[in-house]
Design a protein around this motif. Structure first.
Motif, PDB file in Angstrom:
ATOM      1  N   GLU A   1       0.807  -1.205   0.000  1.00  0.00           N
ATOM      2  CA  GLU A   1       0.000   0.000   0.000  1.00  0.00           C
ATOM      3  C   GLU A   1       0.849   1.269   0.000  1.00  0.00           C
ATOM      4  O   GLU A   1       0.448   2.273  -0.546  1.00  0.00           O
ATOM      5  N   ASP A   2       2.007   1.214   0.651  1.00  0.00           N
ATOM      6  CA  ASP A   2       2.845   2.397   0.751  1.00  0.00           C
ATOM      7  C   ASP A   2       3.746   2.603  -0.464  1.00  0.00           C
ATOM      8  O   ASP A   2       4.414   3.617  -0.563  1.00  0.00           O
ATOM      9  N   VAL A   3       3.801   1.640  -1.353  1.00  0.00           N
ATOM     10  CA  VAL A   3       4.662   1.741  -2.526  1.00  0.00           C
ATOM     11  C   VAL A   3       3.800   2.037  -3.742  1.00  0.00           C
ATOM     12  O   VAL A   3       2.817   1.360  -4.014  1.00  0.00           O
ATOM     13  N   ARG A   4       4.195   3.086  -4.484  1.00  0.00           N
ATOM     14  CA  ARG A   4       3.475   3.422  -5.709  1.00  0.00           C
ATOM     15  C   ARG A   4       4.464   3.985  -6.730  1.00  0.00           C
ATOM     16  O   ARG A   4       5.497   4.537  -6.369  1.00  0.00           O
ATOM     17  N   LEU A   5       4.134   3.844  -7.981  1.00  0.00           N
ATOM     18  CA  LEU A   5       4.968   4.350  -9.060  1.00  0.00           C
ATOM     19  C   LEU A   5       4.773   5.856  -9.158  1.00  0.00           C
ATOM     20  O   LEU A   5       3.660   6.328  -9.374  1.00  0.00           O
ATOM     21  N   LEU A   6       5.851   6.625  -8.961  1.00  0.00           N
ATOM     22  CA  LEU A   6       5.777   8.082  -9.066  1.00  0.00           C
ATOM     23  C   LEU A   6       5.827   8.537 -10.520  1.00  0.00           C
ATOM     24  O   LEU A   6       5.118   9.442 -10.921  1.00  0.00           O
ATOM     25  N   TRP A   7       6.691   7.942 -11.282  1.00  0.00           N
ATOM     26  CA  TRP A   7       6.877   8.263 -12.687  1.00  0.00           C
ATOM     27  C   TRP A   7       7.690   7.143 -13.314  1.00  0.00           C
ATOM     28  O   TRP A   7       8.269   6.330 -12.619  1.00  0.00           O
ATOM     29  N   GLU A   8       7.735   7.121 -14.608  1.00  0.00           N
ATOM     30  CA  GLU A   8       8.483   6.090 -15.318  1.00  0.00           C
ATOM     31  C   GLU A   8       9.311   6.752 -16.404  1.00  0.00           C
ATOM     32  O   GLU A   8       8.787   7.508 -17.217  1.00  0.00           O
ATOM     33  N   ALA A   9      10.608   6.467 -16.406  1.00  0.00           N
ATOM     34  CA  ALA A   9      11.504   7.017 -17.413  1.00  0.00           C
ATOM     35  C   ALA A   9      11.361   6.225 -18.706  1.00  0.00           C
ATOM     36  O   ALA A   9      11.031   5.042 -18.674  1.00  0.00           O
ATOM     37  N   PRO A  10      11.625   6.855 -19.837  1.00  0.00           N
ATOM     38  CA  PRO A  10      11.561   6.123 -21.115  1.00  0.00           C
ATOM     39  C   PRO A  10      12.545   4.957 -21.131  1.00  0.00           C
ATOM     40  O   PRO A  10      13.620   5.038 -20.552  1.00  0.00           O
ATOM     41  N   GLU A  11      12.163   3.873 -21.791  1.00  0.00           N
ATOM     42  CA  GLU A  11      12.991   2.685 -21.859  1.00  0.00           C
ATOM     43  C   GLU A  11      14.357   2.955 -22.485  1.00  0.00           C
ATOM     44  O   GLU A  11      15.334   2.302 -22.166  1.00  0.00           O
ATOM     45  N   VAL A  12      14.453   3.921 -23.347  1.00  0.00           N
ATOM     46  CA  VAL A  12      15.703   4.189 -24.055  1.00  0.00           C
ATOM     47  C   VAL A  12      16.811   4.703 -23.140  1.00  0.00           C
ATOM     48  O   VAL A  12      17.965   4.697 -23.522  1.00  0.00           O
ATOM     49  N   LEU A  13      16.497   5.144 -21.932  1.00  0.00           N
ATOM     50  CA  LEU A  13      17.525   5.679 -21.044  1.00  0.00           C
ATOM     51  C   LEU A  13      18.503   4.613 -20.561  1.00  0.00           C
ATOM     52  O   LEU A  13      19.677   4.868 -20.429  1.00  0.00           O
ATOM     53  N   ARG A  14      18.042   3.415 -20.254  1.00  0.00           N
ATOM     54  CA  ARG A  14      18.876   2.317 -19.761  1.00  0.00           C
ATOM     55  C   ARG A  14      19.855   2.749 -18.666  1.00  0.00           C
ATOM     56  O   ARG A  14      21.064   2.715 -18.838  1.00  0.00           O
ATOM     57  N   PRO A  15      19.359   3.146 -17.498  1.00  0.00           N
ATOM     58  CA  PRO A  15      20.253   3.544 -16.400  1.00  0.00           C
ATOM     59  C   PRO A  15      21.013   2.347 -15.843  1.00  0.00           C
ATOM     60  O   PRO A  15      20.494   1.234 -15.799  1.00  0.00           O
ATOM     61  N   THR A  16      22.264   2.573 -15.432  1.00  0.00           N
ATOM     62  CA  THR A  16      23.068   1.518 -14.809  1.00  0.00           C
ATOM     63  C   THR A  16      23.425   1.844 -13.369  1.00  0.00           C
ATOM     64  O   THR A  16      23.860   0.966 -12.640  1.00  0.00           O
ATOM     65  N   SER A  17      23.272   3.107 -12.951  1.00  0.00           N
ATOM     66  CA  SER A  17      23.568   3.508 -11.576  1.00  0.00           C
ATOM     67  C   SER A  17      22.839   4.812 -11.286  1.00  0.00           C
ATOM     68  O   SER A  17      22.655   5.644 -12.186  1.00  0.00           O
ATOM     69  N   LEU A  18      22.417   4.994 -10.021  1.00  0.00           N
ATOM     70  CA  LEU A  18      21.797   6.265  -9.645  1.00  0.00           C
ATOM     71  C   LEU A  18      22.091   6.606  -8.202  1.00  0.00           C
ATOM     72  O   LEU A  18      22.405   5.737  -7.389  1.00  0.00           O
ATOM     73  N   ALA A  19      21.988   7.880  -7.892  1.00  0.00           N
ATOM     74  CA  ALA A  19      22.109   8.402  -6.524  1.00  0.00           C
ATOM     75  C   ALA A  19      21.165   9.595  -6.427  1.00  0.00           C
ATOM     76  O   ALA A  19      20.893  10.265  -7.429  1.00  0.00           O
ATOM     77  N   ILE A  20      20.671   9.869  -5.222  1.00  0.00           N
ATOM     78  CA  ILE A  20      19.704  10.955  -5.049  1.00  0.00           C
ATOM     79  C   ILE A  20      20.034  11.795  -3.828  1.00  0.00           C
ATOM     80  O   ILE A  20      20.480  11.271  -2.801  1.00  0.00           O
ATOM     81  N   ALA A  21      19.812  13.090  -3.951  1.00  0.00           N
ATOM     82  CA  ALA A  21      19.908  14.037  -2.835  1.00  0.00           C
ATOM     83  C   ALA A  21      19.183  15.311  -3.245  1.00  0.00           C
ATOM     84  O   ALA A  21      19.237  15.726  -4.411  1.00  0.00           O
ATOM     85  N   ASN A  22      18.485  15.917  -2.304  1.00  0.00           N
ATOM     86  CA  ASN A  22      17.811  17.202  -2.534  1.00  0.00           C
ATOM     87  C   ASN A  22      16.937  17.212  -3.781  1.00  0.00           C
ATOM     88  O   ASN A  22      16.978  18.145  -4.570  1.00  0.00           O
ATOM     89  N   ASN A  23      16.144  16.161  -3.980  1.00  0.00           N
ATOM     90  CA  ASN A  23      15.203  16.058  -5.088  1.00  0.00           C
ATOM     91  C   ASN A  23      15.873  16.007  -6.468  1.00  0.00           C
ATOM     92  O   ASN A  23      15.245  16.257  -7.484  1.00  0.00           O
ATOM     93  N   ARG A  24      17.164  15.696  -6.498  1.00  0.00           N
ATOM     94  CA  ARG A  24      17.885  15.596  -7.761  1.00  0.00           C
ATOM     95  C   ARG A  24      18.530  14.212  -7.842  1.00  0.00           C
ATOM     96  O   ARG A  24      19.177  13.778  -6.893  1.00  0.00           O
ATOM     97  N   ILE A  25      18.343  13.535  -8.970  1.00  0.00           N
ATOM     98  CA  ILE A  25      18.909  12.204  -9.173  1.00  0.00           C
ATOM     99  C   ILE A  25      20.033  12.292 -10.196  1.00  0.00           C
ATOM    100  O   ILE A  25      19.840  12.816 -11.295  1.00  0.00           O
ATOM    101  N   SER A  26      21.197  11.777  -9.831  1.00  0.00           N
ATOM    102  CA  SER A  26      22.293  11.654 -10.801  1.00  0.00           C
ATOM    103  C   SER A  26      22.282  10.220 -11.311  1.00  0.00           C
ATOM    104  O   SER A  26      22.133   9.271 -10.541  1.00  0.00           O
ATOM    105  N   ILE A  27      22.431  10.072 -12.622  1.00  0.00           N
ATOM    106  CA  ILE A  27      22.307   8.760 -13.262  1.00  0.00           C
ATOM    107  C   ILE A  27      23.441   8.549 -14.262  1.00  0.00           C
ATOM    108  O   ILE A  27      23.824   9.477 -14.981  1.00  0.00           O
ATOM    109  N   ILE A  28      23.941   7.315 -14.290  1.00  0.00           N
ATOM    110  CA  ILE A  28      24.851   6.876 -15.346  1.00  0.00           C
ATOM    111  C   ILE A  28      24.002   6.076 -16.320  1.00  0.00           C
ATOM    112  O   ILE A  28      23.279   5.162 -15.923  1.00  0.00           O
ATOM    113  N   LEU A  29      24.088   6.403 -17.588  1.00  0.00           N
ATOM    114  CA  LEU A  29      23.336   5.678 -18.616  1.00  0.00           C
ATOM    115  C   LEU A  29      24.266   4.753 -19.394  1.00  0.00           C
ATOM    116  O   LEU A  29      25.426   5.100 -19.650  1.00  0.00           O
ATOM    117  N   ALA A  30      23.748   3.603 -19.795  1.00  0.00           N
ATOM    118  CA  ALA A  30      24.538   2.613 -20.526  1.00  0.00           C
ATOM    119  C   ALA A  30      25.108   3.172 -21.824  1.00  0.00           C
ATOM    120  O   ALA A  30      26.166   2.751 -22.276  1.00  0.00           O
TER     121      ALA A  30
END
Length: 184
Positions: A1-30
């Motif tokens: 009940e407490d888990v819900r999908l906030l948003w979904e990134a396009p499939e073409v992004l293919r993230p391999t790593s992420l980190a988050i702070a202050n509402n900003r996500i840094s991502i490494i893409l394949a």
């Protein structure tokens, strides 16, 4: 009940790593990019290419952020079509919120990798080089905003496979010829 999908990134992004702070996500893409996303909406805000020249394989690694600075320690593995041999390259770069590169370390020679950690309280980037057997393996500390090297300890008999910081000490997992060890 407490888990819900906030948003979904396009499939073409293919993230391999992420980190988050202050509402900003840094991502490494394949595909060899560093990307900032807004954590509330999932919308990209800025991106930068991690490699010069043609991207020949997937980019993987780790990213760290304090919400203002993004650190990317990445490597790329590709297969040579002529020899069927795996080729690698590795680099470390620090980006601002517009994905402008603030500073970086040189691309490493074939087979050598960077490990890294961000100690944002004191504004430090801790960097290890591994695996064992490379003469330039070192555990180094750089100033976060300038890239100035503050401290270094070299060890030709081991590599610094993983590094971390708890606010007072640096911890590292050592990659050695016959075993793995840890130092603090």
């Amino acid at each position: 009940e407490d888990v819900r999908l906030l948003w979904e990134a396009p499939e073409v992004l293919r993230p391999t790593s992420l980190a988050i702070a202050n509402n900003r996500i840094s991502i490494i893409l394949a595909d060899g990019r560093f990307l900032w996303l807004d954590a509330s909406s999932g919308k990209p805000s800025a991106a930068a290419f991690l490699w010069n020249g043609l991207v020949e394989g997937d980019t993987v690694g780790t990213t760290y952020t304090d919400g203002v600075i993004g650190l990317a320690a990445v490597h790329q593995i590709s297969i040579s079509p002529d020899a069927g041999k795996a080729n690698t390259r590795s680099r470390l770069a620090v980006f601002d919120v517009q994905a402008n590169q603030i500073w970086s370390l040189p691309e490493l020679e074939e087979g050598q990798l960077y490990s890294a950690a961000l100690a944002s309280g004191p504004g430090l980037v801790i960097v290890g080089r591994w695996p064992y057997g490379f003469k330039k393996n070192a555990l180094s500390v750089y100033e976060l905003f300038t890239g100035q090297k503050l401290w270094q300890s070299s060890d030709d008999s081991s590599g610094f496979q993983s590094v971390s910081h708890d606010g007072t000490r640096i911890y590292a997992i050592l990659n050695m010829k016959d075993s793995i060890g840890a130092i603090a």
